[in-house]
Every structure is written in structure tokens, then in C-alpha cells.
Design an enzyme around this catalytic site. Structure first.
Site, PDB file in Angstrom:
ATOM      1  N   ASP A 281       0.864  -1.168   0.032  1.00  0.00           N
ATOM      2  CA  ASP A 281      -0.005  -0.150   0.075  1.00  0.00           C
ATOM      3  C   ASP A 281       0.808   1.015   0.088  1.00  0.00           C
ATOM      4  O   ASP A 281       1.944   1.375   0.799  1.00  0.00           O
ATOM      5  CB  ASP A 281      -0.964  -0.010   1.073  1.00  0.00           C
ATOM      6  CG  ASP A 281      -1.907   1.120   1.224  1.00  0.00           C
ATOM      7  OD1 ASP A 281      -2.357   1.326   0.244  1.00  0.00           O
ATOM      8  OD2 ASP A 281      -2.284   1.448   2.544  1.00  0.00           O
TER       9      ASP A 281
ATOM     10  N   ASN B  94     -10.073   0.177   0.596  1.00  0.00           N
ATOM     11  CA  ASN B  94      -9.020   0.090   1.408  1.00  0.00           C
ATOM     12  C   ASN B  94      -9.558   0.556   2.877  1.00  0.00           C
ATOM     13  O   ASN B  94     -10.171   1.483   2.860  1.00  0.00           O
ATOM     14  CB  ASN B  94      -8.145   1.157   1.223  1.00  0.00           C
ATOM     15  CG  ASN B  94      -6.861   0.700   0.085  1.00  0.00           C
ATOM     16  OD1 ASN B  94      -7.482  -0.246  -0.716  1.00  0.00           O
ATOM     17  ND2 ASN B  94      -6.085   1.154  -0.053  1.00  0.00           N
ATOM     18  N   MET B  95      -9.285  -0.139   3.776  1.00  0.00           N
ATOM     19  CA  MET B  95      -9.690   0.015   5.238  1.00  0.00           C
ATOM     20  C   MET B  95      -8.566  -0.263   6.191  1.00  0.00           C
ATOM     21  O   MET B  95      -8.050  -1.151   6.137  1.00  0.00           O
ATOM     22  CB  MET B  95     -11.078  -0.469   5.678  1.00  0.00           C
ATOM     23  CG  MET B  95     -12.239  -0.139   4.778  1.00  0.00           C
ATOM     24  SD  MET B  95     -13.935  -1.181   4.839  1.00  0.00           S
ATOM     25  CE  MET B  95     -13.352  -2.373   3.499  1.00  0.00           C
ATOM     26  N   ASP B  96      -8.010   0.704   7.030  1.00  0.00           N
ATOM     27  CA  ASP B  96      -7.046   0.653   8.070  1.00  0.00           C
ATOM     28  C   ASP B  96      -7.399   1.238   9.258  1.00  0.00           C
ATOM     29  O   ASP B  96      -7.410   0.704  10.361  1.00  0.00           O
ATOM     30  CB  ASP B  96      -5.794   1.543   7.335  1.00  0.00           C
ATOM     31  CG  ASP B  96      -4.533   1.448   8.374  1.00  0.00           C
ATOM     32  OD1 ASP B  96      -4.707   0.408   9.131  1.00  0.00           O
ATOM     33  OD2 ASP B  96      -3.659   1.933   8.218  1.00  0.00           O
ATOM     34  N   THR B  97      -8.114   2.592   9.292  1.00  0.00           N
ATOM     35  CA  THR B  97      -8.463   3.264  10.567  1.00  0.00           C
ATOM     36  C   THR B  97      -9.412   2.248  11.356  1.00  0.00           C
ATOM     37  O   THR B  97      -9.414   2.175  12.422  1.00  0.00           O
ATOM     38  CB  THR B  97      -9.088   4.673  10.331  1.00  0.00           C
ATOM     39  OG1 THR B  97      -7.974   5.435   9.610  1.00  0.00           O
ATOM     40  CG2 THR B  97      -9.487   5.231  11.423  1.00  0.00           C
TER      41      THR B  97
ATOM     42  N   ALA C 118     -11.447   4.526   3.185  1.00  0.00           N
ATOM     43  CA  ALA C 118     -12.654   4.419   3.106  1.00  0.00           C
ATOM     44  C   ALA C 118     -13.111   3.679   4.336  1.00  0.00           C
ATOM     45  O   ALA C 118     -14.212   3.074   4.342  1.00  0.00           O
ATOM     46  CB  ALA C 118     -12.877   3.613   1.909  1.00  0.00           C
TER      47      ALA C 118
ATOM     48  N   HIS D 287      -7.853   9.995   4.174  1.00  0.00           N
ATOM     49  CA  HIS D 287      -7.165   8.917   4.872  1.00  0.00           C
ATOM     50  C   HIS D 287      -7.477   9.571   6.566  1.00  0.00           C
ATOM     51  O   HIS D 287      -7.734  10.662   6.868  1.00  0.00           O
ATOM     52  CB  HIS D 287      -5.460   9.094   4.820  1.00  0.00           C
ATOM     53  CG  HIS D 287      -5.306   8.476   3.528  1.00  0.00           C
ATOM     54  ND1 HIS D 287      -4.481   9.125   2.574  1.00  0.00           N
ATOM     55  CD2 HIS D 287      -5.479   7.504   3.119  1.00  0.00           C
ATOM     56  CE1 HIS D 287      -4.451   8.459   1.437  1.00  0.00           C
ATOM     57  NE2 HIS D 287      -5.030   7.214   1.781  1.00  0.00           N
TER      58      HIS D 287
END
EC number: 4.1.2.13
Length: 308
Positions: A82, A253-256, A211, A178
Site C-alpha cells: 500500500d 481500502n480500510m485501515d483506521t 474508506a 485518510h
């Protein structure tokens, strides 16, 4: 089952009007939570690694854990870099066995982005690896990726960019961002831009970064047990993401959200059992919340359940 490319994943997702979840990984518990969630919902999944995660865990440790997850669950996975900052990092990941890489040249001027992306594509394709590129700029902060401005993707430029670079998928900017603070007021995504790009690049897979939905319940759990996450933290509504997934968006994309789930699980244990010091007793609940979160994302946002 095996470590696979995203190429076939995206083809099926585009034709099936759903998206594949791309979840950032940093350690064993996150990998286990994501993969177990995908297995439970019979969904393909992308495990992605930021430059910060490479530095934290190391590519060999991450690759070995992903291989173990495949052997343990029987789920086909793609391992993706990423926001790759340069060709050197791209080469490291390809040599380490990643099946997909992203080169983020969005902070360069247009022609430089085209030139550098084409250089990465030529190298990656020669090694059987697919490339995600980015056009447009997302505001917000994620690891080393920071911007105070948001620049929407121009559809005509997107066509030119894809044709000149031969990238395999394209991350675009339509209003996501982000981090945990995506919108001050009402959430809005530029579906008109997405629709125009889809019309001009039929069948081509589009990617949405930034996202996460920033679940208020996870924020509340963190804060109830000693956290200090501002209540104004606001993500992208699930219905907007589901709409995007039914169009040309094949990867979200999902991180948080994963960070919040892991932190909520750990903080809850520390808050309720302050004498606890066995890492398995607090990392385990964090892993469970990640699994539950991934299952919800697959069924409510991505629509990728029962597609294996």
C-alpha cells in the site's frame, strides 16, 4: 489455496458488482482477525502492507504469517504493498513474494507521475506482479502519507494515465480521505466523477482509499476505557461505499477501522481488568473485534460474501 494476484479477483468483482476489502496488516493478530472474517463469509480478501508496516514487522515476517494464514484457513489471499513510495520499496516487496504493489506518485506533477508509474509497471509486470497507481490527491494522514489538500481525479486525465502507464488498477479521489476525520459536515462522494471514469474506462478496476467508516461504537469503547479520540471523528457512510462497490470500484481500502477495533478490544480489557498482563488476554479480544468488523464490512459494505 494460495497467494494470488488481484487480476482475477477484480474481474469477478467488476462483473458481480461488488468490491474486495483491502485491510492493512501489522501483526499476527490483525492477519488472523481479517482472514478468519473472510473465511466465515466465504469472501476473497486483500492483505495490504504500508511502508510503516514493512519497517515495523519486516517483509519476511509478514509474508511468513500470510503463508501460515493461507495454510490454516484455505482462503485465497492477495498480498499488496500500500502506498509504495519508490521503485526500491517496490522491488523489496516483489522479491519478498508480494503479488500486488501500489506505486503512489500522486504527489508528483502529472508527467512525473506517469513516468515513474510506467517504470514501476514495467518492472512489476516483468516479474508477474500487478500494479495499482494513484491519480488525484486525498487529504488526511495515514502513516507517512499526508496531505492538507484534496484534488479530485480528472476523468479525461485518468484515461490518458491508464493508457500511457498500463497500470492494472487506479486509485482515484472522489471525496474519501485518510485517517479518522474525513468530513466536517455531511459526507459527500463525487459519484459523477466515478461514473464518468467508468464510462470512459469500461471494465477497468477502480480503487477507493481512505474508506473507513470510523464506527462511533468503537470510538466510544476506546474513550470509555481511557482513550481520547475526539467525538468529531467521522468516516464514510456504509451506503455510499456499497454504492461505489456496485459500480467500477473493485477494491476498497480500510485501515483506521481496524486500528480502532484492535485498540477498543485492548483498552476494554485494560479498563476492566487492570491487573492483566498476559498479552494473549488483551490481544485476543482485539483480534475478535477485528474479525467481527471484517465480517460486517464484507456483508454490509463490500457485498463480497459467498463469492469464493
Amino acid at each position: 489455496m494460495a497467494l494470488v494476484s488481484t487480476k482475477e479477483m477484480f474481474k469477478k468483482a467488476y462483473e458481480g458488482n461488488y468490491a474486495i476489502g483491502a485491510f492493512n496488516i501489522n501483526n499476527m493478530e490483525i492477519i488472523q482477525g481479517v482472514v478468519e472474517g473472510a473465511k466465515a463469509q466465504k469472501s476473497p480478501v486483500i492483505l495490504q502492507v504500508s511502508k510503516g508496516a514493512l519497517e515495523y514487522a519486516g517483509p519476511k515476517y509478514l509474508k511468513a504469517m500470510v503463508d501460515a494464514a493461507i495454510a490454516d484457513t484455505g482462503v485465497d489471499l492477495a498480498l499488496h504493498l500500500d502506498h509504495g513510495p519508490d521503485l526500491e520499496t517496490i522491488k523489496l516487496c516483489i522479491e519478498s513474494g508480494f503479488t500486488s504493489v501500489m506505486f503512489d506518485g500522486s504527489h508528483y506533477d502529472y508527467e512525473e507521475n506517469v513516468r515513474k508509474t510506467k517504470e514501476v509497471v514495467d518492472y512489476a509486470h516483468a516479474h508477474g506482479v500487478v500494479v495499482e497507481a494513484e491519480l488525484g490527491v486525498l487529504a488526511g494522514v495515514e502513516d507517512d502519507v499526508k496531505s492538507d489538500v484534496h484534488i479530485y481525479t480528472d476523468p479525461d486525465q485518468a484515461v490518458d494515465f491508464v493508457n500511457r502507464t498500463a497500470c492494472d488498477s487506479l486509485a482515484i479521489a472522489i471525496g474519501t480521505s485518510h485517517g479518522a476525520f474525513k468530513f466536517e459536515g455531511e459526507a459527500k462522494l463525487r459519484f459523477d466523477i466515478l461514473e464518468e471514469i467508468q464510462t470512459k474506462l469500461p471494465g477497468f478496476p477502480i480503487v477507493l482509499h481512505g474508506a473507513s467508516s470510523v464506527d462511533p461504537e468503537l470510538v466510544a469503547t476506546c474513550n470509555a476505557h481511557g482513550g481520547n479520540i475526539p467525538s468529531k471523528a467521522k468516516g464514510v457512510p456504509a451506503d455510499m461505499l456499497r454504492k461505489a462497490a456496485s459500480m467500477a470500484v473493485c477494491k476498497i481500502n480500510m485501515d483506521t477501522d481496524l486500528r480502532l477495533a484492535m485498540t477498543a478490544g485492548i483498552r476494554k480489557v485494560f479498563g476492566e481488568k487492570p491487573a492483566e498482563f498476559d498479552p494473549r488476554k488483551y490481544l485476543g479480544p482485539g483480534r475478535d473485534l477485528i474479525r467481527q468488523l471484517v465480517e460486517r464490512k464484507i456483508t454490509e459494505v463490500l457485498g463480497s460474501n459467498n463469492t469464493l
